[in-house]
Design a protein around this motif. Structure first.
Motif, PDB file in Angstrom:
ATOM      1  N   THR A 104       0.819  -1.223   0.000  1.00 42.35           N
ATOM      2  CA  THR A 104       0.000   0.000   0.000  1.00 42.35           C
ATOM      3  C   THR A 104       0.847   1.264   0.000  1.00 42.35           C
ATOM      4  O   THR A 104       0.303   2.366  -0.125  1.00 42.35           O
ATOM      5  N   ARG A 105       2.168   1.112   0.113  1.00 46.92           N
ATOM      6  CA  ARG A 105       3.036   2.296   0.199  1.00 46.92           C
ATOM      7  C   ARG A 105       4.050   2.371  -0.940  1.00 46.92           C
ATOM      8  O   ARG A 105       4.985   3.167  -0.888  1.00 46.92           O
ATOM      9  N   ALA A 106       3.867   1.554  -1.957  1.00 48.84           N
ATOM     10  CA  ALA A 106       4.753   1.619  -3.121  1.00 48.84           C
ATOM     11  C   ALA A 106       4.667   3.019  -3.732  1.00 48.84           C
ATOM     12  O   ALA A 106       3.586   3.624  -3.747  1.00 48.84           O
ATOM     13  N   PRO A 107       5.759   3.558  -4.254  1.00 47.02           N
ATOM     14  CA  PRO A 107       5.785   4.961  -4.680  1.00 47.02           C
ATOM     15  C   PRO A 107       4.962   5.294  -5.917  1.00 47.02           C
ATOM     16  O   PRO A 107       4.580   6.451  -6.097  1.00 47.02           O
ATOM     17  N   THR A 108       4.683   4.322  -6.776  1.00 40.09           N
ATOM     18  CA  THR A 108       3.890   4.572  -7.985  1.00 40.09           C
ATOM     19  C   THR A 108       2.942   3.404  -8.230  1.00 40.09           C
ATOM     20  O   THR A 108       3.107   2.322  -7.658  1.00 40.09           O
ATOM     21  N   ILE A 109       1.957   3.636  -9.100  1.00 35.62           N
ATOM     22  CA  ILE A 109       1.035   2.559  -9.473  1.00 35.62           C
ATOM     23  C   ILE A 109       1.803   1.413 -10.129  1.00 35.62           C
ATOM     24  O   ILE A 109       1.534   0.233  -9.887  1.00 35.62           O
ATOM     25  N   LYS A 110       2.777   1.755 -10.984  1.00 34.93           N
ATOM     26  CA  LYS A 110       3.586   0.737 -11.647  1.00 34.93           C
ATOM     27  C   LYS A 110       4.281  -0.147 -10.629  1.00 34.93           C
ATOM     28  O   LYS A 110       4.255  -1.386 -10.731  1.00 34.93           O
ATOM     29  N   ARG A 111       4.908   0.473  -9.630  1.00 41.17           N
ATOM     30  CA  ARG A 111       5.612  -0.295  -8.603  1.00 41.17           C
ATOM     31  C   ARG A 111       4.634  -1.144  -7.794  1.00 41.17           C
ATOM     32  O   ARG A 111       4.946  -2.274  -7.400  1.00 41.17           O
ATOM     33  N   LYS A 112       3.457  -0.605  -7.546  1.00 45.51           N
ATOM     34  CA  LYS A 112       2.466  -1.357  -6.776  1.00 45.51           C
ATOM     35  C   LYS A 112       2.018  -2.596  -7.553  1.00 45.51           C
ATOM     36  O   LYS A 112       1.892  -3.691  -6.984  1.00 45.51           O
ATOM     37  N   LEU A 113       1.785  -2.434  -8.847  1.00 45.74           N
ATOM     38  CA  LEU A 113       1.372  -3.570  -9.670  1.00 45.74           C
ATOM     39  C   LEU A 113       2.474  -4.623  -9.747  1.00 45.74           C
ATOM     40  O   LEU A 113       2.213  -5.828  -9.690  1.00 45.74           O
ATOM     41  N   GLN A 114       3.727  -4.170  -9.886  1.00 48.95           N
ATOM     42  CA  GLN A 114       4.849  -5.103  -9.936  1.00 48.95           C
ATOM     43  C   GLN A 114       4.969  -5.887  -8.636  1.00 48.95           C
ATOM     44  O   GLN A 114       5.183  -7.105  -8.647  1.00 48.95           O
ATOM     45  N   LEU A 115       4.818  -5.172  -7.518  1.00 47.18           N
ATOM     46  CA  LEU A 115       4.946  -5.832  -6.217  1.00 47.18           C
ATOM     47  C   LEU A 115       3.800  -6.803  -5.981  1.00 47.18           C
ATOM     48  O   LEU A 115       4.004  -7.908  -5.469  1.00 47.18           O
ATOM     49  N   ALA A 116       2.584  -6.412  -6.391  1.00 44.79           N
ATOM     50  CA  ALA A 116       1.434  -7.295  -6.236  1.00 44.79           C
ATOM     51  C   ALA A 116       1.626  -8.568  -7.062  1.00 44.79           C
ATOM     52  O   ALA A 116       1.310  -9.679  -6.604  1.00 44.79           O
ATOM     53  N   ALA A 117       2.163  -8.414  -8.280  1.00 42.11           N
ATOM     54  CA  ALA A 117       2.413  -9.584  -9.129  1.00 42.11           C
ATOM     55  C   ALA A 117       3.458 -10.497  -8.513  1.00 42.11           C
ATOM     56  O   ALA A 117       3.340 -11.729  -8.562  1.00 42.11           O
ATOM     57  N   LYS A 118       4.470  -9.896  -7.910  1.00 36.17           N
ATOM     58  CA  LYS A 118       5.523 -10.695  -7.285  1.00 36.17           C
ATOM     59  C   LYS A 118       4.972 -11.480  -6.087  1.00 36.17           C
ATOM     60  O   LYS A 118       5.262 -12.673  -5.939  1.00 36.17           O
ATOM     61  N   ILE A 119       4.181 -10.822  -5.265  1.00 36.00           N
ATOM     62  CA  ILE A 119       3.602 -11.491  -4.099  1.00 36.00           C
ATOM     63  C   ILE A 119       2.712 -12.649  -4.548  1.00 36.00           C
ATOM     64  O   ILE A 119       2.723 -13.730  -3.965  1.00 36.00           O
ATOM     65  N   GLN A 120       1.954 -12.416  -5.615  1.00 31.24           N
ATOM     66  CA  GLN A 120       1.105 -13.480  -6.156  1.00 31.24           C
ATOM     67  C   GLN A 120       1.944 -14.654  -6.630  1.00 31.24           C
ATOM     68  O   GLN A 120       1.589 -15.822  -6.410  1.00 31.24           O
ATOM     69  N   ASP A 121       3.074 -14.357  -7.281  1.00 34.79           N
ATOM     70  CA  ASP A 121       3.982 -15.418  -7.729  1.00 34.79           C
ATOM     71  C   ASP A 121       4.478 -16.247  -6.545  1.00 34.79           C
ATOM     72  O   ASP A 121       4.527 -17.482  -6.612  1.00 34.79           O
ATOM     73  N   GLU A 122       4.877 -15.565  -5.465  1.00 33.16           N
ATOM     74  CA  GLU A 122       5.420 -16.278  -4.306  1.00 33.16           C
ATOM     75  C   GLU A 122       4.375 -17.213  -3.712  1.00 33.16           C
ATOM     76  O   GLU A 122       4.682 -18.340  -3.304  1.00 33.16           O
ATOM     77  N   CYS A 123       3.137 -16.763  -3.685  1.00 30.24           N
ATOM     78  CA  CYS A 123       2.050 -17.615  -3.196  1.00 30.24           C
ATOM     79  C   CYS A 123       1.924 -18.853  -4.078  1.00 30.24           C
ATOM     80  O   CYS A 123       1.797 -19.976  -3.584  1.00 30.24           O
ATOM     81  N   GLY A 124       1.999 -18.639  -5.393  1.00 32.04           N
ATOM     82  CA  GLY A 124       1.929 -19.760  -6.316  1.00 32.04           C
ATOM     83  C   GLY A 124       3.075 -20.732  -6.131  1.00 32.04           C
ATOM     84  O   GLY A 124       2.888 -21.958  -6.193  1.00 32.04           O
ATOM     85  N   HIS A 125       4.276 -20.207  -5.857  1.00 30.23           N
ATOM     86  CA  HIS A 125       5.433 -21.074  -5.629  1.00 30.23           C
ATOM     87  C   HIS A 125       5.189 -21.972  -4.424  1.00 30.23           C
ATOM     88  O   HIS A 125       5.533 -23.156  -4.429  1.00 30.23           O
ATOM     89  N   GLY A 126       4.612 -21.380  -3.383  1.00 27.95           N
ATOM     90  CA  GLY A 126       4.308 -22.170  -2.196  1.00 27.95           C
ATOM     91  C   GLY A 126       3.352 -23.305  -2.525  1.00 27.95           C
ATOM     92  O   GLY A 126       3.513 -24.437  -2.048  1.00 27.95           O
ATOM     93  N   GLN A 127       2.352 -23.014  -3.370  1.00 28.91           N
ATOM     94  CA  GLN A 127       1.376 -24.041  -3.726  1.00 28.91           C
ATOM     95  C   GLN A 127       2.015 -25.154  -4.554  1.00 28.91           C
ATOM     96  O   GLN A 127       1.735 -26.334  -4.358  1.00 28.91           O
ATOM     97  N   TYR A 128       2.893 -24.776  -5.518  1.00 25.32           N
ATOM     98  CA  TYR A 128       3.598 -25.807  -6.293  1.00 25.32           C
ATOM     99  C   TYR A 128       4.346 -26.753  -5.355  1.00 25.32           C
ATOM    100  O   TYR A 128       4.337 -27.979  -5.510  1.00 25.32           O
ATOM    101  N   LEU A 129       5.032 -26.146  -4.384  1.00 26.44           N
ATOM    102  CA  LEU A 129       5.908 -26.925  -3.512  1.00 26.44           C
ATOM    103  C   LEU A 129       5.123 -27.773  -2.520  1.00 26.44           C
ATOM    104  O   LEU A 129       5.502 -28.916  -2.235  1.00 26.44           O
ATOM    105  N   TYR A 130       4.033 -27.233  -1.987  1.00 26.22           N
ATOM    106  CA  TYR A 130       3.187 -28.058  -1.118  1.00 26.22           C
ATOM    107  C   TYR A 130       2.646 -29.258  -1.907  1.00 26.22           C
ATOM    108  O   TYR A 130       2.570 -30.380  -1.390  1.00 26.22           O
ATOM    109  N   SER A 131       2.285 -29.026  -3.154  1.00 23.14           N
ATOM    110  CA  SER A 131       1.791 -30.120  -3.990  1.00 23.14           C
ATOM    111  C   SER A 131       2.876 -31.170  -4.212  1.00 23.14           C
ATOM    112  O   SER A 131       2.604 -32.374  -4.193  1.00 23.14           O
TER     113      SER A 131
END
Length: 334
Positions: A73-100
């Motif tokens: 919520t404190r990323a300096p620009t919309i672009k940075r916020k979208l990039q960070l949100a995408a990265k966090i989503q990726d990390e969640c997906g990585h966890g799911q791959y590995l749990y599987s």
């Protein structure tokens, strides 16, 4: 690496003559670089080691969302916020791959999560450090994900098939994360104010040593590495991986115009590698024991999030049960 000090349960390596026929056949497949699949025979210790390593890796991906979520919520620009949100989503997906991948070894996800929530299972020590400013997002991406990539690229050739295949996809996304982090720091150093440049150097100072600790203790203090290497779960030793990371990172550091907080860091023309100072392993073991800056906070937030999501899991299970019942009824009717 996102999995550290994984206990193999084996005190010493067996000579081939001491192995059973099944163990000898198993090691022959390992030597031939054949992938071990879930239905294949494997030693119990091999299976348990994989469960520990893969689940710790998965836990690290999930807990690792927290330091970054702190800045969403404190990323300096919309672009940075979208990039960070995408990265966090990726990390969640990585966890799911590995749990599987871990579940293919006969362990349930609920069991793995219970071990994490009760403190029986560990996650990478690096995620117990706070992210204090935006430059930390760059440092996490460049140094932390960069250290992870060094190990994970090698893990694409790990001996267990489901783990190996999960790593292939994860590495593609982690490479993006590393470049994204470096670009954040490079932008701040090239276009930022003096205060912002100071933030970059401060972030590097704080994350440099913990990033080197990610690979685990020195080889002479890593009691489980020999067996993991023999099984080809690990493909390179802790010290080899750490040296690879330093060798590829220092030139990038110089491009940034920053320095590492290590007065002993220098190029050694005789070895063709960078020499570096002694790591404070007392800090590493203190964090592993649960005494890091954010251990308590990270685990409490994870447990709370899991509890708050109970209704979602219950609703999904109820829907799945209803769908299965409906499908069974249609089958009987036909």
């Amino acid at each position: 690496m996102y999995a550290q000090m994984v206990d193999t349960g084996v005190k010493s390596l067996k000579h081939r003559s001491e192995m059973s026929a099944d163990e000898q056949a198993f090691m022959a497949r390992i030597d031939n670089e054949s992938k071990i699949e879930p239905q294949d025979w494997m030693p119990d210790a091999y299976r348990k080691t994989l469960v520990r390593q893969i689940s710790q890796h998965a836990h690290s991906e999930i807990i690792g969302m927290q330091p970054e979520g702190n800045w969403l919520t404190r990323a300096p620009t919309i672009k940075r916020k979208l990039q960070l949100a995408a990265k966090i989503q990726d990390e969640c997906g990585h966890g799911q791959y590995l749990y599987s991948a871990a579940e293919t070894l006969g362990v349930g996800r609920d069991q793995l999560l219970d071990q994490l929530h009760t403190g029986k299972a560990k996650y990478s020590s690096i995620f117990n450090y706070p992210t204090l400013n935006w430059a930390d997002m760059g440092a996490v991406g460049w140094l932390v994900d960069g250290a992870a990539i060094v190990n994970q690229v090698v893990l694409q050739r790990t001996s267990y098939g489901p783990y190996s295949r999960a790593m292939i996809r994860i590495c593609k996304e982690e490479s993006f994360h590393q470049r994204q982090g470096y670009e954040i720091l490079l932008t701040m150093m090239q276009k930022g104010t003096l205060a912002q440049k100071d933030m970059v150097q401060d972030a590097i100072n704080r994350f440099w040593w913990p990033s080197l600790m990610m690979f685990g203790p020195n080889d002479d203090a890593s009691t489980n590495s020999a067996q993991s290497l023999a099984w080809k779960i690990k493909r390179k030793s802790n010290d080899e991986l750490r040296q690879m990371f330093i060798d590829q990172t220092v030139p990038q550091l110089e491009v940034l115009g920053c320095t590492a907080p290590d007065p002993d860091l220098q190029w050694n023309p005789e070895t063709g590698h960078y020499d570096f100072g002694e790591i404070d392993w007392s800090e590493f073991f203190n964090v592993i024991k649960g005494n890091g800056p954010c251990n308590k906070q990270r685990l409490e937030k994870k447990v709370k999030a899991h509890e708050n999501g109970t209704w979602v899991r219950d609703a999904a299970q109820a829907y799945a049960t209803k769908q299965q019942a409906g499908a069974a009824t249609k089958k009987e009717a036909s």
